[in-house]
Enzyme design. Structure first.
Site, mmCIF file in Angstrom:
data_model
loop_
_atom_site.group_PDB
_atom_site.id
_atom_site.type_symbol
_atom_site.label_atom_id
_atom_site.label_comp_id
_atom_site.label_asym_id
_atom_site.label_seq_id
_atom_site.Cartn_x
_atom_site.Cartn_y
_atom_site.Cartn_z
ATOM 1 N N CYS A 136 -19.930 -5.944 -46.912
ATOM 2 C CA CYS A 136 -20.717 -6.055 -45.768
ATOM 3 C C CYS A 136 -21.266 -4.972 -45.517
ATOM 4 O O CYS A 136 -22.506 -4.433 -44.383
ATOM 5 C CB CYS A 136 -20.013 -7.017 -44.522
ATOM 6 S SG CYS A 136 -18.176 -6.651 -43.599
ATOM 7 N N HIS A 194 -16.308 -8.258 -40.318
ATOM 8 C CA HIS A 194 -17.303 -8.117 -40.498
ATOM 9 C C HIS A 194 -18.447 -6.772 -39.759
ATOM 10 O O HIS A 194 -18.239 -7.075 -38.915
ATOM 11 C CB HIS A 194 -18.381 -9.827 -40.403
ATOM 12 C CG HIS A 194 -19.024 -9.850 -41.518
ATOM 13 N ND1 HIS A 194 -19.473 -9.815 -42.725
ATOM 14 C CD2 HIS A 194 -20.537 -10.672 -40.772
ATOM 15 C CE1 HIS A 194 -20.806 -10.370 -43.202
ATOM 16 N NE2 HIS A 194 -20.965 -10.435 -41.978
ATOM 17 N N ASP A 217 -28.329 -10.680 -40.640
ATOM 18 C CA ASP A 217 -27.621 -10.127 -41.331
ATOM 19 C C ASP A 217 -27.870 -10.807 -43.021
ATOM 20 O O ASP A 217 -28.482 -11.321 -43.536
ATOM 21 C CB ASP A 217 -26.630 -11.530 -41.145
ATOM 22 C CG ASP A 217 -24.903 -11.133 -41.316
ATOM 23 O OD1 ASP A 217 -24.689 -10.313 -42.294
ATOM 24 O OD2 ASP A 217 -23.428 -11.659 -41.355
#
Length: 226
Positions: A136, A194, A217
């Site tokens: 991530c 995250h 994202d």
């Protein structure tokens, strides 16, 4: 800098940080032990042609080139295209493949990356095959570079004890049998952390109250409604 632009940012300190700064820190780890990783964004390091090629490789461009090019001045649209192209999950020559478990011996361990420039240039050098591997914070770091390179103010956000709600019911579901033993049948989970992006632009489609930081994202997860 132009007041009429959708990505106009009036605060000079914020322009210096979220448009011009080529170095930053990404926070990873867990809520009890937060680690600060240095990251080199390098958005001014001869990457513009790579970023423009990224737009031309996207499924959006391939499906309707005229429509795609006509919307490239819209940061909402551009953010969606770039968030799709940072990962290689859609058979679209995306920049990075994700991997979260198993061996990394034949490719780069995600924890060894410390900047976006080498990743983007390796992607071009390998004829736009996805670079292996990312997680991530790597997806977010590369996306920040691309969006800043294209003139959109962008920052990273780290969240700890990060809820991952798969079935979209706004809760993390856990199941137990009549004896109180946990049943491993829920797809929901809570991640240690995250990392994603926020970009600064106006939202004429939603109204002035929604102007400002917008969530993007690039980490591949479950498909949403197809």
């Amino acid at each position: 800098w132009f007041t009429g632009d959708d990505v106009y940012m009036s605060n000079e300190n914020e322009r210096q940080e979220y448009v011009l700064n080529e170095n930053g820190i990404i926070f990873v780890g867990n809520a009890r032990y937060i680690e600060a990783r240095g990251w080199y964004y390098g958005q001014f390091q001869d990457l513009l042609n790579i970023c423009l090629t990224m737009l031309d490789l996207s499924l959006y461009y391939r499906q309707d080139p005229a429509m795609d090019v006509s919307r490239r001045g819209d940061p909402k649209y551009l953010g969606r295209v770039i968030s799709s192209m940072i990962n290689g999950n859609d058979n679209d020559n995306g920049v990075l493949l994700g991997k979260w478990q198993g061996s990394f011996h034949s490719h780069e361990n995600p924890s060894r990356w410390d900047g976006s420039v080498v990743i983007l240039k390796k992607w071009r050098q390998d004829n736009y095959r996805p670079v292996q591997y990312g997680q991530c914070w790597v997806f977010a770091g590369v996306m920040c570079t691309v969006l800043r390179c294209l003139g959109i103010p962008t920052r990273l956000v780290s969240n700890f004890n990060s809820a991952h709600d798969v079935d979209r019911n706004l809760s993390i579901d856990k199941y137990y049998d009549s004896s109180g033993r946990s049943l491993n049948i829920s797809k929901d989970s809570t991640w240690d952390y995250h990392v994603w992006n926020e970009s600064w632009f106006v939202r004429p489609d939603l109204g002035r109250a929604y102007n400002g930081w917008q969530v993007l994202d690039a980490t591949p997860q479950e498909q949403s409604r197809g």
